[in-house]
Design an enzyme around this catalytic site. Structure first.
Site, PDB file in Angstrom:
ATOM      1  N   LYS A 147     -42.544 -15.486  -9.112  1.00 47.38           N
ATOM      2  CA  LYS A 147     -42.028 -16.523  -9.915  1.00 47.38           C
ATOM      3  C   LYS A 147     -43.082 -17.409 -10.011  1.00 47.38           C
ATOM      4  CE  LYS A 147     -37.282 -15.989  -9.172  1.00 47.38           C
ATOM      5  NZ  LYS A 147     -36.808 -14.812  -9.801  1.00 47.38           N
TER       6      LYS A 147
ATOM      7  N   LYS B 137     -39.568  -1.398 -11.683  1.00 46.53           N
ATOM      8  CA  LYS B 137     -38.382  -1.622 -10.834  1.00 46.53           C
ATOM      9  C   LYS B 137     -37.367  -1.759 -11.619  1.00 46.53           C
ATOM     10  CE  LYS B 137     -36.608  -4.589  -7.699  1.00 46.53           C
ATOM     11  NZ  LYS B 137     -36.637  -6.080  -7.335  1.00 46.53           N
TER      12      LYS B 137
ATOM     13  N   LYS C 151     -31.823  -6.334 -11.433  1.00 45.35           N
ATOM     14  CA  LYS C 151     -30.615  -6.899 -12.389  1.00 45.35           C
ATOM     15  C   LYS C 151     -31.204  -7.992 -13.507  1.00 45.35           C
ATOM     16  CE  LYS C 151     -26.192  -7.963 -13.103  1.00 45.35           C
ATOM     17  NZ  LYS C 151     -25.095  -6.982 -13.693  1.00 45.35           N
TER      18      LYS C 151
HETATM   19  P1  TYM Z   1     -31.154  -7.037  -3.734  1.00 46.01           P
HETATM   20  O1  TYM Z   1     -29.812  -7.596  -3.705  1.00 46.01           O
HETATM   21  O2  TYM Z   1     -32.154  -7.566  -4.764  1.00 46.01           O
HETATM   22  O3  TYM Z   1     -31.042  -5.659  -3.626  1.00 46.01           O
HETATM   23  C1  TYM Z   1     -30.255  -4.896  -2.596  1.00 46.01           C
HETATM   24  C2  TYM Z   1     -30.788  -3.541  -2.095  1.00 46.01           C
HETATM   25  O4  TYM Z   1     -31.202  -2.778  -3.187  1.00 46.01           O
HETATM   26  C3  TYM Z   1     -32.675  -2.598  -3.144  1.00 46.01           C
HETATM   27  N1  TYM Z   1     -33.078  -2.242  -4.529  1.00 46.01           N
HETATM   28  C4  TYM Z   1     -33.485  -1.018  -4.876  1.00 46.01           C
HETATM   29  N2  TYM Z   1     -34.200   0.009  -4.110  1.00 46.01           N
HETATM   30  C5  TYM Z   1     -34.851   0.775  -4.734  1.00 46.01           C
HETATM   31  N3  TYM Z   1     -35.091   0.901  -6.342  1.00 46.01           N
HETATM   32  C6  TYM Z   1     -34.801  -0.382  -7.011  1.00 46.01           C
HETATM   33  N4  TYM Z   1     -35.044  -0.530  -8.092  1.00 46.01           N
HETATM   34  C7  TYM Z   1     -34.118  -1.408  -6.008  1.00 46.01           C
HETATM   35  N5  TYM Z   1     -33.529  -2.626  -6.523  1.00 46.01           N
HETATM   36  C8  TYM Z   1     -33.138  -3.078  -5.574  1.00 46.01           C
HETATM   37  C9  TYM Z   1     -32.934  -3.465  -2.323  1.00 46.01           C
HETATM   38  O5  TYM Z   1     -34.441  -3.055  -1.829  1.00 46.01           O
HETATM   39  C10 TYM Z   1     -32.209  -3.778  -1.408  1.00 46.01           C
HETATM   40  O6  TYM Z   1     -32.314  -3.258  -0.105  1.00 46.01           O
HETATM   41  N6  TYM Z   1     -33.221  -9.935  -0.094  1.00 46.01           N
HETATM   42  C11 TYM Z   1     -32.103  -8.956  -0.301  1.00 46.01           C
HETATM   43  C12 TYM Z   1     -30.915  -9.106   0.496  1.00 46.01           C
HETATM   44  C13 TYM Z   1     -31.028  -9.565   1.705  1.00 46.01           C
HETATM   45  C14 TYM Z   1     -31.326  -8.595   2.883  1.00 46.01           C
HETATM   46  C15 TYM Z   1     -31.137  -9.415   3.840  1.00 46.01           C
HETATM   47  C16 TYM Z   1     -31.417  -7.257   2.974  1.00 46.01           C
HETATM   48  C17 TYM Z   1     -30.660 -11.097   2.174  1.00 46.01           C
HETATM   49  N7  TYM Z   1     -30.791 -10.745   3.534  1.00 46.01           N
HETATM   50  C18 TYM Z   1     -31.517  -9.014   5.268  1.00 46.01           C
HETATM   51  C19 TYM Z   1     -31.745  -6.738   4.242  1.00 46.01           C
HETATM   52  C20 TYM Z   1     -31.905  -7.734   5.283  1.00 46.01           C
HETATM   53  C21 TYM Z   1     -32.186  -8.583  -1.700  1.00 46.01           C
HETATM   54  O7  TYM Z   1     -32.316  -9.627  -2.508  1.00 46.01           O
HETATM   55  O8  TYM Z   1     -31.749  -7.552  -2.280  1.00 46.01           O
END
Ligand code: TYM
Length: 353
Positions: free
Chosen positions: A116, A204, A207
């Site tokens: 960011k 990657k 969204k």
């Molecule tokens: P988020 O919402 O960005 O993504 C959710 C999950 O999807 C996985 N992911 C991917 N895996 C492989 N290839 C991709 N292109 C891809 N895009 C997304 C992410 O690795 C994730 O597992 N910070 C986290 C949410 C969170 C969290 C936590 C996760 C908050 N607290 C505690 C685990 C434990 C997040 O923004 O995920």
């Protein structure tokens, strides 16, 4: 309860729709671990969604739609504790306590924050000091609180979240070192965690990058998105004999790699191998690759779309189980926060006692 039962925790931000990166990076493991009988906690990270908002968004509505997708994918709100992050508000208290021992320098090295910052620098909006929020800088601390509050052993996430889980481990170790053994230390993310490339050729799928293939996309949308993927006319030679997706796909341009990765995840092995052979031989095949893949994707999406719209998967039924499941996760959450308060020397909460 089996002797090998572990505590599993993971979360996804409520972006409205789950994409294939979310599914194969995280959700698939959520389901597998649930089926293995572990104690699973899966939540929607609605507090985390607030780290990037610049105007009011209906996060509750998006949360409910994400939960309907969780259920449609096969997560069971009886076997797994599925909840909203903000229904466990003591997570915020734990994040505050953990923030007291977290170095700002450590947080400034976080990939999300650094990305960011560099985007800001590029857009030259950095004029009036650092405009990024305290909440965004503290994103990994809140995530550490999510993980540590339920005493998780394992955190199934995609490769992009690896650094955040490592930060949670560091914070927990530092806490225990300073205040005595209080927090359970989770395991690091597995080496083979997935990073699915975006349909636009980005490293990657994400969204906010508008490059996703979604679980709720209908066949027309699927075909349109896949046909739109940029494919080079001449495949580069693959300098490996192996057909293993982990060896072959990194040698392809990202957008082609995304198509092959999806094919390897969705199609029978012989179909995937057939297309790897075509790539090696440099045949003209991208048209058939795209229509074949689109069919597998639509077939995969069909029962999920059906489950999403099922009469027993309404916003009201979601609200019912959210209420029940918040009650299930709260005792362990409060216990962890109280033990941290005591360990740090402020004593237990008189209000809760
Ligand atoms: P988020 O919402 O960005 O993504 C959710 C999950 O999807 C996985 N992911 C991917 N895996 C492989 N290839 C991709 N292109 C891809 N895009 C997304 C992410 O690795 C994730 O597992 N910070 C986290 C949410 C969170 C969290 C936590 C996760 C908050 N607290 C505690 C685990 C434990 C997040 O923004 O995920």
């Amino acid at each position: 309860m089996t002797s090998k039962q572990e505590v599993i925790l993971s979360g996804i931000r409520p972006t409205g729709r789950l994409h294939y990166g979310n599914y194969f990076g995280a959700m698939k493991s959520f389901i597998d671990l649930q089926e293995k009988g572990h104690q699973c906690f899966y939540f929607i990270a609605d507090y985390h969604a607030l780290t990037t908002v610049t105007e009011r968004v209906d996060i509750l509505q998006q949360t409910i739609d994400m939960l309907r997708t969780y259920v449609a994918c096969g997560l069971d709100p009886v076997r797994s504790v599925i909840y909203r992050q903000s229904d466990l508000p003591c997570t915020a208290e734990l994040a505050l306590l953990l923030g007291m021992i977290t170095n700002i320098g450590h947080l400034e090295r976080g990939t999300t924050y650094k990305d960011k910052m560099s985007k800001l620098a590029e857009s030259s909006q950095g004029g009036e000091g650092n405009p990024l929020s305290y909440g965004l800088l503290g994103y990994p601390v809140l995530m550490a609180a999510d993980i540590l509050i339920v005493r998780a052993n394992q955190v199934p996430v995609g490769d992009d979240q690896r650094q955040h889980v490592e930060m949670a481990i560091d914070i927990a170790q530092k806490f225990n070192h300073r205040f005595g053994e209080t927090l359970s230390i989770p395991r690091a993310v597995e080496r083979n965690a997935l990073r699915l490339p975006g349909l636009d050729g980005a490293a990657k799928m994400g969204k906010s990058d508008n490059n996703t293939l979604d679980l709720l996309d209908d066949p027309k949308t699927v075909l349109k998105k896949i046909k739109g993927v940029q494919t080079t006319t001449d495949p580069e030679p693959l300098d490996t004999e192996s057909n293993d997706p982990d060896m072959v796909i990194p040698k392809m341009p990202y957008s082609v790699g995304a198509l092959y990765r999806l094919l390897s995840l969705l199609a029978p092995e012989d179909v995937y191998l057939d297309f790897v052979g075509k790539y090696r031989r440099g045949e003209k095949f991208y048209g058939t690759l795209k229509t074949t893949l689109a069919e597998y994707v639509s077939k995969f999406n069909e029962p999920i779309i059906e489950g999403f719209n099922a009469p027993n998967n309404t916003p009201d039924s979601i609200k019912d189980f959210l209420h029940e499941n918040a009650k299930k996760v709260t005792p362990v959450g409060l216990e962890t926060v109280e033990s941290c308060r005591q360990a740090m020397g402020i004593g237990r909460s008189l209000y809760r006692a």
